[in-house]
Design a protein around this motif. Structure first.
Motif, PDB file in Angstrom:
ATOM      1  N   GLN A 134     114.404  75.724  -2.275  1.00 26.46           N
ATOM      2  CA  GLN A 134     114.256  75.286  -3.659  1.00 26.46           C
ATOM      3  C   GLN A 134     115.506  74.616  -4.217  1.00 26.46           C
ATOM      4  O   GLN A 134     115.478  74.089  -5.330  1.00 26.46           O
ATOM      5  N   LEU A 136     118.746  71.820  -4.111  1.00 28.98           N
ATOM      6  CA  LEU A 136     119.044  70.468  -3.655  1.00 28.98           C
ATOM      7  C   LEU A 136     120.414  70.429  -3.003  1.00 28.98           C
ATOM      8  O   LEU A 136     121.411  70.820  -3.606  1.00 28.98           O
ATOM      9  N   THR A 144     119.592  60.011  -4.778  1.00 28.19           N
ATOM     10  CA  THR A 144     118.778  59.977  -5.994  1.00 28.19           C
ATOM     11  C   THR A 144     119.360  59.076  -7.069  1.00 28.19           C
ATOM     12  O   THR A 144     118.760  58.933  -8.131  1.00 28.19           O
ATOM     13  N   GLY A 193     111.160  65.626  -3.539  1.00 26.73           N
ATOM     14  CA  GLY A 193     111.034  65.629  -4.996  1.00 26.73           C
ATOM     15  C   GLY A 193     109.623  65.950  -5.446  1.00 26.73           C
ATOM     16  O   GLY A 193     109.414  66.686  -6.424  1.00 26.73           O
ATOM     17  N   LEU A 196     108.956  69.708  -4.860  1.00 25.84           N
ATOM     18  CA  LEU A 196     109.652  70.564  -5.827  1.00 25.84           C
ATOM     19  C   LEU A 196     109.333  70.196  -7.281  1.00 25.84           C
ATOM     20  O   LEU A 196     109.876  70.811  -8.198  1.00 25.84           O
ATOM     21  N   ASN A 197     108.475  69.190  -7.449  1.00 31.75           N
ATOM     22  CA  ASN A 197     108.071  68.731  -8.786  1.00 31.75           C
ATOM     23  C   ASN A 197     109.286  68.306  -9.624  1.00 31.75           C
ATOM     24  O   ASN A 197     109.410  68.652 -10.793  1.00 31.75           O
ATOM     25  N   LEU A 198     110.165  67.533  -8.998  1.00 34.28           N
ATOM     26  CA  LEU A 198     111.358  67.025  -9.667  1.00 34.28           C
ATOM     27  C   LEU A 198     111.232  65.508  -9.779  1.00 34.28           C
ATOM     28  O   LEU A 198     111.482  64.778  -8.821  1.00 34.28           O
ATOM     29  N   GLN A 199     110.831  65.040 -10.948  1.00 34.10           N
ATOM     30  CA  GLN A 199     110.566  63.619 -11.129  1.00 34.10           C
ATOM     31  C   GLN A 199     111.827  62.767 -10.986  1.00 34.10           C
ATOM     32  O   GLN A 199     111.768  61.645 -10.462  1.00 34.10           O
ATOM     33  N   SER A 200     112.954  63.277 -11.446  1.00 33.44           N
ATOM     34  CA  SER A 200     114.194  62.503 -11.346  1.00 33.44           C
ATOM     35  C   SER A 200     114.565  62.249  -9.888  1.00 33.44           C
ATOM     36  O   SER A 200     115.035  61.163  -9.528  1.00 33.44           O
ATOM     37  N   VAL A 201     114.353  63.251  -9.049  1.00 33.71           N
ATOM     38  CA  VAL A 201     114.631  63.102  -7.617  1.00 33.71           C
ATOM     39  C   VAL A 201     113.649  62.121  -6.987  1.00 33.71           C
ATOM     40  O   VAL A 201     114.032  61.222  -6.214  1.00 33.71           O
ATOM     41  N   THR A 202     112.375  62.267  -7.335  1.00 33.95           N
ATOM     42  CA  THR A 202     111.337  61.398  -6.769  1.00 33.95           C
ATOM     43  C   THR A 202     111.577  59.941  -7.108  1.00 33.95           C
ATOM     44  O   THR A 202     111.614  59.075  -6.226  1.00 33.95           O
TER      45      THR A 202
END
Length: 242
Positions: A134, A136, A144, A193, A196-202
């Motif tokens: 979980q 980064l 990113t 991303g 992990l539901n991380l939009q900034s990473v995606t």
């Protein structure tokens, strides 16, 4: 006396330079590395842009290695994944097809790139879910936030890749190009991303991939044009329409 000795040394040096020049004179045309004939390069790019089983297997293995390397924060593992990745083939196929206005090759290359990209993202997301990490790692975070330096690397790598592809004798440079531009790790980060539901990473890693893609196609096409493959008039044509 010093002046006389200096003149002797200068005269001896001039004679040695002239001997070396004469000894190395002659026809050295066999050392000239010329661009591949158009038909040969066309066949080569058709082959590497093909959405074949080998392409998907190598790409899948590359994504597995890259994703595990990113999660483990192992730079060496990530570099290994870049060498295996076959994505440079379809992308350079796109650059060549644009300057040549080759619609069939453009569709073939685009199909390979899109399907390979979607598969890579999906594999990255599945592996992240299976591993269950979980946090980064620094290697993930580094992919990113694209900047102008990344675009510069992509432009240089695209130029090097197109130049190497068009020469028979310098194909050994292609693994170095793949390492420099790093196409697969950003796709793995996109999958991480999403998992992990991380939009900034995606979105950050997706932007990095698109930056690399745009830079390679642009600079690769420019290098091919400079080598007289295709023309500006052909490049202006709409290759997407039949």
């Amino acid at each position: 006396m010093i002046r006389t000795k200096f003149k002797r040394i200068l005269g001896w040096s001039n004679r040695r330079i002239e001997e070396i020049r004469k000894g190395n004179s002659g026809d050295w045309a066999w050392l000239t590395v010329k661009p591949m004939p158009l038909a040969v390069l066309n066949r080569k790019l058709w082959k590497v842009a093909e959405p074949a089983l080998t392409y998907y297997v190598l790409l899948a293995l590359s994504v597995v290695i890259a994703t595990l390397g990113l999660l483990a924060n192992s730079a060496a593992t990530i570099i290994g994944a870049m060498i295996v990745a076959p994505l440079m083939g379809p992308i350079l196929g796109m650059a060549f097809s644009v300057v040549m206005s080759n619609r069939r090759l453009l569709r073939r290359s685009t199909l390979s790139l899109i399907t390979g990209t979607l598969m890579s993202i999906a594999i990255g997301a599945v592996i992240c879910r299976l591993v269950g990490i979980q946090t980064l790692t620094p290697e993930i975070i580094a992919r990113t936030s694209p900047n102008l330096l990344d675009l510069g690397v992509a432009l240089a790598a695209g130029s090097a890749g197109a130049f190497a592809f068009s020469r028979r004798d310098i194909a050994d440079a292609l693994p170095g190009v793949a390492i420099a531009v790093a196409l697969v790790p950003p796709l793995s980060v996109v999958g991480i991303g999403i998992a992990l539901n991380l939009q900034s990473v995606t979105f950050g890693s997706l932007l990095l991939f698109l930056t690399n893609l745009t830079g390679i196609v642009f600079s690769g096409g420019l290098v091919l044009l400079l080598q007289r493959y295709g023309s500006i008039d052909r490049a202006k044509k709409d290759c997407w329409l039949q």
